[in-house]
Design a protein around this motif. Structure first.
Motif, PDB file in Angstrom:
ATOM      1  N   TYR A  10       0.812  -1.212   0.000  1.00  0.00           N
ATOM      2  CA  TYR A  10       0.000   0.000   0.000  1.00  0.00           C
ATOM      3  C   TYR A  10       0.850   1.269   0.000  1.00  0.00           C
ATOM      4  O   TYR A  10       2.027   1.251   0.327  1.00  0.00           O
ATOM      5  N   GLU A  11       0.193   2.374  -0.290  1.00  0.00           N
ATOM      6  CA  GLU A  11       0.749   3.704  -0.012  1.00  0.00           C
ATOM      7  C   GLU A  11       0.654   3.937   1.496  1.00  0.00           C
ATOM      8  O   GLU A  11      -0.358   3.621   2.117  1.00  0.00           O
ATOM      9  N   ILE A  36       4.656  -7.329  -3.206  1.00  0.00           N
ATOM     10  CA  ILE A  36       4.286  -8.639  -2.640  1.00  0.00           C
ATOM     11  C   ILE A  36       3.117  -9.276  -3.403  1.00  0.00           C
ATOM     12  O   ILE A  36       2.084  -9.617  -2.830  1.00  0.00           O
ATOM     13  N   LEU A  37       3.324  -9.445  -4.682  1.00  0.00           N
ATOM     14  CA  LEU A  37       2.281  -9.996  -5.539  1.00  0.00           C
ATOM     15  C   LEU A  37       1.910 -11.421  -5.147  1.00  0.00           C
ATOM     16  O   LEU A  37       2.778 -12.254  -4.884  1.00  0.00           O
ATOM     17  N   PHE A 179       5.998   8.099  -2.988  1.00  0.00           N
ATOM     18  CA  PHE A 179       5.339   6.898  -3.512  1.00  0.00           C
ATOM     19  C   PHE A 179       4.982   7.050  -4.988  1.00  0.00           C
ATOM     20  O   PHE A 179       5.125   6.118  -5.775  1.00  0.00           O
ATOM     21  N   TYR A 180       4.516   8.233  -5.359  1.00  0.00           N
ATOM     22  CA  TYR A 180       4.070   8.423  -6.734  1.00  0.00           C
ATOM     23  C   TYR A 180       5.212   8.234  -7.740  1.00  0.00           C
ATOM     24  O   TYR A 180       5.011   7.715  -8.836  1.00  0.00           O
ATOM     25  N   HIS A 478      -5.765   3.307  -7.257  1.00  0.00           N
ATOM     26  CA  HIS A 478      -4.669   3.663  -6.380  1.00  0.00           C
ATOM     27  C   HIS A 478      -3.585   2.595  -6.421  1.00  0.00           C
ATOM     28  O   HIS A 478      -3.673   1.606  -7.147  1.00  0.00           O
ATOM     29  N   ILE A 479      -2.552   2.806  -5.628  1.00  0.00           N
ATOM     30  CA  ILE A 479      -1.360   1.968  -5.698  1.00  0.00           C
ATOM     31  C   ILE A 479      -1.665   0.500  -5.436  1.00  0.00           C
ATOM     32  O   ILE A 479      -1.139  -0.391  -6.097  1.00  0.00           O
ATOM     33  N   ASN A 480      -2.552   0.209  -4.476  1.00  0.00           N
ATOM     34  CA  ASN A 480      -2.832  -1.179  -4.140  1.00  0.00           C
ATOM     35  C   ASN A 480      -3.394  -1.945  -5.333  1.00  0.00           C
ATOM     36  O   ASN A 480      -3.064  -3.110  -5.555  1.00  0.00           O
ATOM     37  N   ALA A 481      -4.255  -1.292  -6.116  1.00  0.00           N
ATOM     38  CA  ALA A 481      -4.812  -1.944  -7.311  1.00  0.00           C
ATOM     39  C   ALA A 481      -3.828  -1.889  -8.471  1.00  0.00           C
ATOM     40  O   ALA A 481      -3.678  -2.857  -9.228  1.00  0.00           O
TER      41      ALA A 481
END
Length: 507
Positions: A10-11, A36-37, A179-180, A478-481
């Motif tokens: 996550y972010e 962590i796929l 993060f971006y 977002h980052i998680n997706a």
């Protein structure tokens, strides 16, 4: 000083605030992100996880970056991951490592027993981290800094806990770029308007962090509406924002603040938003405030509909009528509502599952999220769990690592199957659910649940459910997706073409 932050999945707003304070004082920061796929909060697929593992790549990039300090923000669910990666880093370079976050705050003594961890930061970390970085820069590797514990001659050096930050407006805005630039530019802007929670639910970290900070300042604090709007306006100018997620533990507890904020948001921001609410704070006036901030959906923590468990075990005080009334008000206001429930609670039985099904037959939510109880270190619920001391010791060491989305601390087959059965409330036609509940046709639901297991945590079902039911719902980008879209392709390039990128995926 160069500080390398390491974080998975996550972010992290916490890291973004730490980075902002460090950069404000002239230090360099960079985050090394592990996607962590296929072994995250929702998946646990060993073969694919091994194939798409990024740890060696991350360690290589950190070594090339040559940081003066490596920092991990650690949740209990990812403590094992953090330990493993910090050990690999130590094998390749001589660099101090600091752990901060909820898990080290809960059990700092246990964390400092790990050889690869040199320092632990307890509680709010912005200024303890800054002081630690400044001390290391001055060649003082054994500083006496409040909230910072470390090892000296095999013993743990402990310091006192400082007061909480009273004026949240004094903090710089979080460093979104960290993060971006590493992962992607999130279209869903994550923001926090305050810190703390009005409640002390027994399963939550607030049950011990409130005690930790007792007598050290006001625990529940909030930024001024103007300060929050200023950050959002800055984000609108710099990034492609499509929606806003308020990450406060409870967004609707202060009506006066919400009233002032909603007027400013409606006039200056206008983007669709998402937040967390509780059954007690929802009334017609609050729904009007939420409509002003263009709130398309809320998440409401219900956890249990059994009053005995809800109050006696979880420490939550509201009635089922409060939940039903909130659902009706939100539905009439055109706001989707996701409800959260925990299964596998102490003293819980099959009657609790039946009660839940009956409730949602009469009071339909937009989506029912069902999680399995996960015992976390130092939380009050441990005293009611009936666990042996050796089991609690394993929890404190982070050895009981089953996540609340997978099989939690229970692991009982009947509880796991009940979770899957109840999740089907989101995907079966309402008339079929009514029929099964009224006729007690639970074996049929369980049969459907077995089919559902094939579709891996209902991610396919969830997507179509949102398309069909949440007509006004925005699926956050977002980052998680995003990591499942871009990181597998990057990994395949590395595996097949032998490409070795030294920068982030988006660099």
């Amino acid at each position: 000083m160069k500080i390398a932050f390491v974080y998975p999945e996550y972010e992290s707003l916490g890291i973004e605030y730490l980075s902002a304070v460090l950069k404000q004082h002239g230090h360099q920061t960079k985050v090394f992100f592990d996607p962590i796929l296929f072994k995250d909060s929702y998946f646990d697929m060993g073969g694919l996880a091994g194939l798409f593992d990024y740890k060696k790549h991350i360690v290589g990039r950190i070594v090339n970056y040559k940081p003066d300090l490596v920092a991990f923000s650690v949740l209990t669910d990812f403590y094992g991951w953090a330990k493993g990666l910090s050990r690999q880093i130590k094998e390749h370079m001589d660099v101090p490592v600091v752990f901060g976050g909820i898990h080290p705050t809960a059990v700092p003594d246990y964390v400092l027993q790990e050889k690869s961890v040199d320092y632990v930061i307890i509680g709010e970390g912005e200024y303890p981290m800054l002081e630690l970085v400044n001390a290391i820069q001055s060649k003082n590797k054994r500083p006496q800094i409040d909230n910072v514990w470390y090892k000296k001659d095999g013993l743990i050096e402990k310091t006192k806990i400082r007061h909480l930050i009273e004026d949240l407006d004094s903090l710089p805005f979080p460093d979104k770029d960290i993060f971006y630039r590493e992962v992607c530019n999130s279209l869903d802007y994550i923001i926090s308007t305050g810190r703390g929670c009005p409640y002390s639910c027994s399963y939550c970290h607030n049950s011990f962090t409130k005690k930790l900070y007792s007598g050290r300042g006001k625990y529940l604090r909030r930024r001024s509406p103007e300060n929050v709007i200023e950050e959002l306006e800055s984000g609108l100018k710099r990034y492609k924002m499509h929606s806003v997620t308020f990450q406060d533990e409870l967004f609707t507890y202060d009506k006066k603040w919400l009233s002032e904020f909603s007027v400013l948001y409606q006039r200056k921001i206008k983007l669709p938003s998402f937040c967390c609410v509780d059954p007690v704070s929802i009334d017609p006036e609050t729904v009007d405030f939420l409509k002003r901030i263009n709130c398309y959906a809320v998440e409401m923590g219900v956890q249990s509909l059994d009053a005995r468990i809800r109050e006696g075990v979880l420490g939550r005080k509201y009635t089922n009528n409060d939940v039903a009334g909130s659902l009706k008000l939100l539905r009439c206001g055109g706001i989707e509502c996701i409800t959260d429930h925990i299964l596998g609670l102490p003293t819980e039985g099959p009657d609790s599952y039946t009660e839940l099904l009956e409730f949602y037959r009469k009071n339909r939510a937009s989506h029912v999220s069902v999680f399995l109880l996960r015992y976390y270190p130092n939380t009050d619920i441990l005293s009611k769990s009936g666990l042996k001391n050796e089991d609690i010791d394993k929890i404190n060491k982070g050895e009981n690592f089953n996540r609340f989305t997978v099989c939690g601390s229970s692991g009982k087959e009947d509880v796991i199957m009940a979770k899957e059965m109840l999740m089907l409330l989101n995907f079966l036609p309402i008339n079929l659910v009514k029929f099964c509940v009224l006729r007690r046709r639970y074996p049929f639901l369980l049969f459907i649940a077995k089919i559902y297991k094939v579709f891996l945590c209902a991610n396919i079902f969830r997507f179509f459910n949102r398309l069909i039911r949440w007509r006004k719902m925005i699926i956050p980008y977002h980052i998680n997706a995003f990591r499942y879209l871009k990181y597998p392709l990057a990994k395949i390039k590395i595996l097949v073409l032998g490409l070795k990128k030294e920068g982030g995926i988006c660099e």
